[in-house]
Design an enzyme around this catalytic site. Structure first.
Site, PDB file in Angstrom:
ATOM      1  N   ASN A  62      -9.878  -8.874   1.492  1.00 60.36           N
ATOM      2  CA  ASN A  62     -10.944  -8.756   2.493  1.00 60.36           C
ATOM      3  C   ASN A  62     -11.664 -10.083   2.639  1.00 60.36           C
ATOM      4  OD1 ASN A  62     -10.626  -6.051   3.175  1.00 60.36           O
ATOM      5  ND2 ASN A  62     -12.139  -5.318   1.720  1.00 60.36           N
ATOM      6  N   TYR A  69      -1.285   2.936  -0.814  1.00 61.08           N
ATOM      7  CA  TYR A  69      -0.715   2.290   0.373  1.00 61.08           C
ATOM      8  C   TYR A  69       0.663   2.836   0.726  1.00 61.08           C
ATOM      9  CZ  TYR A  69      -4.708  -0.823   0.275  1.00 61.08           C
ATOM     10  OH  TYR A  69      -5.986  -1.303   0.319  1.00 61.08           O
ATOM     11  N   HIS A  96      -8.779   0.093   8.570  1.00 63.90           N
ATOM     12  CA  HIS A  96      -8.181  -1.159   9.068  1.00 63.90           C
ATOM     13  C   HIS A  96      -7.254  -0.894  10.261  1.00 63.90           C
ATOM     14  CE1 HIS A  96      -9.508  -3.673   5.604  1.00 63.90           C
ATOM     15  NE2 HIS A  96      -9.423  -2.532   4.955  1.00 63.90           N
TER      16      HIS A  96
HETATM   17 FE1  HDE Z   1      -7.362  -0.685   1.418  1.00 63.82          FE
HETATM   18  N1  HDE Z   1      -6.225   0.674   2.382  1.00 63.82           N
HETATM   19  N2  HDE Z   1      -7.963   0.723   0.123  1.00 63.82           N
HETATM   20  N3  HDE Z   1      -8.674  -1.979   0.545  1.00 63.82           N
HETATM   21  N4  HDE Z   1      -6.852  -2.078   2.728  1.00 63.82           N
HETATM   22  C1  HDE Z   1      -5.461   0.455   3.479  1.00 63.82           C
HETATM   23  O1  HDE Z   1      -3.229   1.170   3.753  1.00 63.82           O
HETATM   24  C2  HDE Z   1      -7.364   1.925  -0.046  1.00 63.82           C
HETATM   25  C3  HDE Z   1      -9.469  -1.733  -0.528  1.00 63.82           C
HETATM   26  C4  HDE Z   1      -7.211  -3.383   2.718  1.00 63.82           C
HETATM   27  O2  HDE Z   1      -3.567  -4.970   7.687  1.00 63.82           O
HETATM   28  C5  HDE Z   1      -4.574   1.606   3.819  1.00 63.82           C
HETATM   29  O3  HDE Z   1      -1.442   0.833   5.089  1.00 63.82           O
HETATM   30  C6  HDE Z   1      -7.916   2.603  -1.192  1.00 63.82           C
HETATM   31  C7  HDE Z   1      -9.978  -2.947  -1.081  1.00 63.82           C
HETATM   32  C8  HDE Z   1      -6.665  -4.066   3.853  1.00 63.82           C
HETATM   33  O4  HDE Z   1      -2.285  -3.237   7.308  1.00 63.82           O
HETATM   34  C9  HDE Z   1      -4.856   2.614   2.703  1.00 63.82           C
HETATM   35  C10 HDE Z   1      -8.888   1.770  -1.680  1.00 63.82           C
HETATM   36  C11 HDE Z   1      -9.480  -3.944  -0.273  1.00 63.82           C
HETATM   37  C12 HDE Z   1      -5.945  -3.100   4.542  1.00 63.82           C
HETATM   38  C13 HDE Z   1      -5.893   1.890   1.889  1.00 63.82           C
HETATM   39  C14 HDE Z   1      -8.901   0.597  -0.857  1.00 63.82           C
HETATM   40  C15 HDE Z   1      -8.674  -3.318   0.728  1.00 63.82           C
HETATM   41  C16 HDE Z   1      -6.076  -1.873   3.817  1.00 63.82           C
HETATM   42  C17 HDE Z   1      -4.709   2.104   5.234  1.00 63.82           C
HETATM   43  C18 HDE Z   1      -9.799   2.005  -2.863  1.00 63.82           C
HETATM   44  C19 HDE Z   1      -9.736  -5.449  -0.385  1.00 63.82           C
HETATM   45  C20 HDE Z   1      -5.200  -3.282   5.847  1.00 63.82           C
HETATM   46  C21 HDE Z   1      -3.426   1.769   5.943  1.00 63.82           C
HETATM   47  C22 HDE Z   1      -9.118   2.301  -4.072  1.00 63.82           C
HETATM   48  C23 HDE Z   1      -9.297  -6.024  -1.647  1.00 63.82           C
HETATM   49  C24 HDE Z   1      -3.827  -3.815   5.646  1.00 63.82           C
HETATM   50  C25 HDE Z   1      -2.585   1.198   4.929  1.00 63.82           C
HETATM   51  C26 HDE Z   1      -3.170  -4.021   6.989  1.00 63.82           C
HETATM   52  C27 HDE Z   1      -5.450  -0.687   4.190  1.00 63.82           C
HETATM   53  C28 HDE Z   1      -6.377   2.430   0.760  1.00 63.82           C
HETATM   54  C29 HDE Z   1      -9.822  -0.448  -1.056  1.00 63.82           C
HETATM   55  C30 HDE Z   1      -8.011  -4.084   1.751  1.00 63.82           C
HETATM   56  C31 HDE Z   1      -5.330   3.977   3.153  1.00 63.82           C
HETATM   57  C32 HDE Z   1      -7.511   3.965  -1.693  1.00 63.82           C
HETATM   58  C33 HDE Z   1     -10.874  -3.106  -2.307  1.00 63.82           C
HETATM   59  C34 HDE Z   1      -6.852  -5.536   4.220  1.00 63.82           C
HETATM   60  O5  HDE Z   1      -3.730   2.868   1.940  1.00 63.82           O
END
Ligand code: HDE
Length: 703
Positions: A163, A377, A90
């Protein structure tokens, strides 16, 4: 050689000082006022007034630069450190401020303070994003979009980090690094950027049948939205609501754009990425700037444990939806985005969302993907934002009072007072204490062996993918077929393609056969034995964007191409009709300075033709006099403009451009409106009605 000092144009007209001239009586206040009326004096970060921001300190005009020049060193040093690590996923995003307001009290389900009173507006900051691309990548990648909302409630920050697709690729957080490594540019070659169309992505997903449902969504039009303003959002996981009586309910969160969802077609996405890589970012910014505020309704699917137990799929499995036809959506409030950020870096880049940021009255479920996210996060933000005090950055600060005994750390901005930084204590009776009304986790009963095991109830990987495909309208199904064929066409390894075709056959024989045909790989699919035999679920019309698309032009943009001899009265009438529908208009001509109209007057237009391909608009109009028609038909960009609008299934209104129409090979259909004039009146009803319907889908078979 004579030494000259380069001094920039001074908008105040006052001559810039070439050296600090602090008068003997000169106080700092005086010095800080000398730059010009209303202009503050430029200083270093230490507040030292700068006399020359154009030249570094040298020994003679052509001599060596002096290390002593702290103004130069400080400026360059700060610049050298201007970037922070981008998000691992993202990375590319755009954001806006706004508010959330419930339509009614949700007290029966939750005690969350911000959901009790329909009069209460809670400030929010919302960031939309693509997932795979780097920070500078283009907006119209085929990708999932992030939809992250930070609610600054009076009981602390609640982040709904969702999402635009309601399911996810994997069921367990432990697979997330693998998924992301597979989709990111391949590690040896560093490409492709912001694209899933390559071997490592398809290799991984073809070996992870649980991903095929989400992959099918990602191949659908949802992955190429027309605008952040026109896409749905989902919390994805099942969460909990907890009311004042400590009763718990499961909940799925949905966001619905009030102007409807819409997508572009793939060929447009490809062209938009070239013509305007910031298409979504610009669109969001401009809409808010013009006061056309994006709005989304929050809708909930609320259900209890007994209902969850009866559902065909496990509510803890993030690769599954609960169809609206089974548990209807209840619309409970509205999100309005009404202010652009003041500073992209300070706000959009530094904002830190975290699914673990939750307020009293909300809680988590045992979804193993969500549980992993609760860790990830904060962990990633510690390195991305440089330490444990990033919650002090204004965009991340709660807007309610905040007191605790955490101290110190890199970039501590506060100056906590007193000798007590521990609790319990008797030395600071006024210090913060825990309270009975604070966040308390719902006391769900848990028991069992410690195992590394995927529940059997998570193992039907195809039925909902089939339901999704079967719920699409024919154009949407065709787009899924084409997207699969495009992406697999870029996969070099035949064995990977065969494996994916095997999964597609399990989803739908029709889908598998069509993709195989487009690849020229009929009969080559691997036979993949599903762990659970897929079943035919009833179609869910709510899954189709087209089936529920409202007839509206609201928030859309119409491009009007003007050729020599157009009648400004026609332009005014068309503009008024479009604006009445709350849509935007951009005028375009071969030159941005304009073309002569029928009265030989030349008025500047909004955009030059070469900078404004028709892919940037939702519907198009061309107006010209006989001479203009001939000129336009001799200009490749004009012919291309019309041809592309036709091929991209747009509604087209034409007045006075017969030659151009022939040259662009446009065949009349319900979306090609030949405007008629009787006297000075121009009939626009047909055009507006057709344009409100969006694209002319039945043209697709002919183009
Ligand atoms: Fe994320 N995801 N994600 N994700 N995600 C990040 O956090 C992660 C997942 C989502 O505009 C990171 O600060 C793992 C699902 C959004 O700043 C990180 C897993 C959904 C955003 C991270 C998921 C999301 C992130 C990268 C699986 C929808 C952007 C930078 C367990 C429900 C937020 C940060 C923004 C961002 C990890 C799966 C949505 C790396 C480990 C499912 C919208 O922490």
């Amino acid at each position: 050689m004579c030494a000259t000092r380069s001094v920039p144009a001074n908008p105040t007209g006052k001559k810039s000082r070439s050296s600090p001239s602090v008068s003997s009586s000169g106080s700092t206040a005086e010095l800080h006022q000398q730059a010009g009326a209303g202009q503050p004096v430029l200083t270093t970060n230490q507040g030292i007034p700068v006399s020359d921001n154009q030249n570094s300190l040298r020994v003679g005009a052509r001599g060596p630069t002096l290390l002593e020049d702290f103004v130069l060193r400080e400026k360059i040093t700060h610049f050298d450190h201007e970037r922070i690590p981008e998000r691992i996923v993202h990375a590319r995003g755009s954001a806006a401020h706004g508010y959330f307001q419930p339509y009614k009290s949700l007290a029966k389900w939750t005690r969350a303070a911000f959901l009790q009173d329909p009069k209460k507006q809670t400030p929010v900051f919302v960031r939309f994003s693509t997932v795979a691309g780097e920070r500078g990548s283009f907006d119209l990648a085929r990708d999932v979009r992030g939809f992250a909302v930070k609610f600054y409630t009076e009981e602390g920050n609640f982040d709904l980090v969702g999402n635009n697709i309601p399911v996810f690729f994997i069921q367990d957080a432990i697979k997330f690094p693998d998924l992301i490594h597979a989709v990111k540019p391949e590690p040896d070659r560093g490409f492709p950027q912001a694209a899933s169309a390559h071997d490592t992505f398809w290799d991984f997903v073809s070996l992870m049948p649980e991903s095929i449902h989400m992959v099918t969504w990602a191949m659908s039009d949802r992955a190429i939205p027309r605008s952040y303003r026109m896409m749905e959002g989902f919390g994805v996981h099942t969460f909990r609501l907890v009311n004042a009586a400590n009763e718990s309910f499961f909940v799925k969160f949905h966001w619905r754009p009030t102007i409807g969802s819409a997508s572009v077609v793939w060929d447009e996405a490809v062209k938009i990425n070239g013509a305007d890589p910031d298409f979504h970012r610009r669109d969001l910014w401009e809409a808010i700037d013009k006061g056309s505020f994006p709005e989304y309704e929050l809708a909930l699917q609320v259900f209890d444990q007994a209902t969850a137990d009866k559902l065909q799929f496990d509510v803890l499995d993030p690769t599954k939806i609960i169809p609206e036809e089974i548990i209807p959506l209840e619309v409970v409030g509205k999100l309005v985005l009404n202010r652009n950020p003041d500073n992209f870096f300070a706000e959009t880049e530094q904002v830190a969302f975290c699914p673990a940021n939750i307020v009293p009255g909300l809680d988590f479920s045992n979804d193993p993907l969500l549980q992993g996210r609760l860790f990830s996060y904060l962990d990633t933000q510690l390195s991305r934002l440089g330490g444990p005090n990033f919650n002090q950055i204004p965009i991340n600060q709660p807007k309610c009072p905040m007191h605790n005994l955490q101290r110190d750390g890199i970039m501590q901005m506060g100056v906590p007072k007193g000798r007590v930084a521990y609790e319990p204590n008797s030395l600071d009776p006024q210090g913060p204490r825990e309270s009975a009304g604070g966040f308390a986790s719902f006391g769900a009963k848990e028991s069992g062996e410690r195992v590394r095991l995927r529940p059997e109830s998570f193992s039907d990987h195809y039925s909902q993918a089939r339901q999704f495909f079967n719920s699409m309208t024919p154009p949407e199904q065709n787009h899924i077929v084409s997207a699969y064929a495009f992406e697999l066409g870029k996969v070099e390894s035949v064995q990977i393609r065969r494996r994916v075709l095997g999964h597609l056959d399990n989803i739908s024989a029709d889908l598998g056969a069509k993709v195989a045909d487009l690849l020229g790989m009929q009969g080559q699919a691997d036979a993949i034995a599903p762990r659970v035999t897929p079943v035919d679920l009833p179609p869910s019309p709510a899954l189709s964007i087209l089936a529920k698309a409202p007839a509206t032009l609201k928030g859309r943009k119409v491009g009007i191409l003007l050729g020599e001899g157009y009648d400004p009265a026609d332009l005014a009438a068309i503009r008024a009709a479009i604006v009445k529908e709350q849509a935007d208009v951009a005028t375009i001509a071969a030159k941005v300075g304009g073309v002569p109209d029928v009265n030989d007057e030349v008025l500047a237009v909004d955009m030059a033709l070469k900078a404004a391909p028709s892919v940037l608009f939702d519907a198009v109009v061309i107006l010209a006099g006989p001479a203009g028609d001939v000129v336009l038909s001799g200009q490749a960009p004009a012919v291309e403009w019309l041809k592309n609008a036709f091929v991209h299934l747009k509604c087209i209104a034409l007045l006075g451009v017969e030659t151009l129409v022939t040259k662009a090979n446009i065949k009349p259909d319900a979306g090609v409106i030949l405007l008629k004039k009787s006297g000075k009146t121009i009939s626009l009803k047909d055009f507006i009605e057709a344009a409100k319907k969006g694209r002319v889908w039945n043209r697709e078979d002919n183009v």
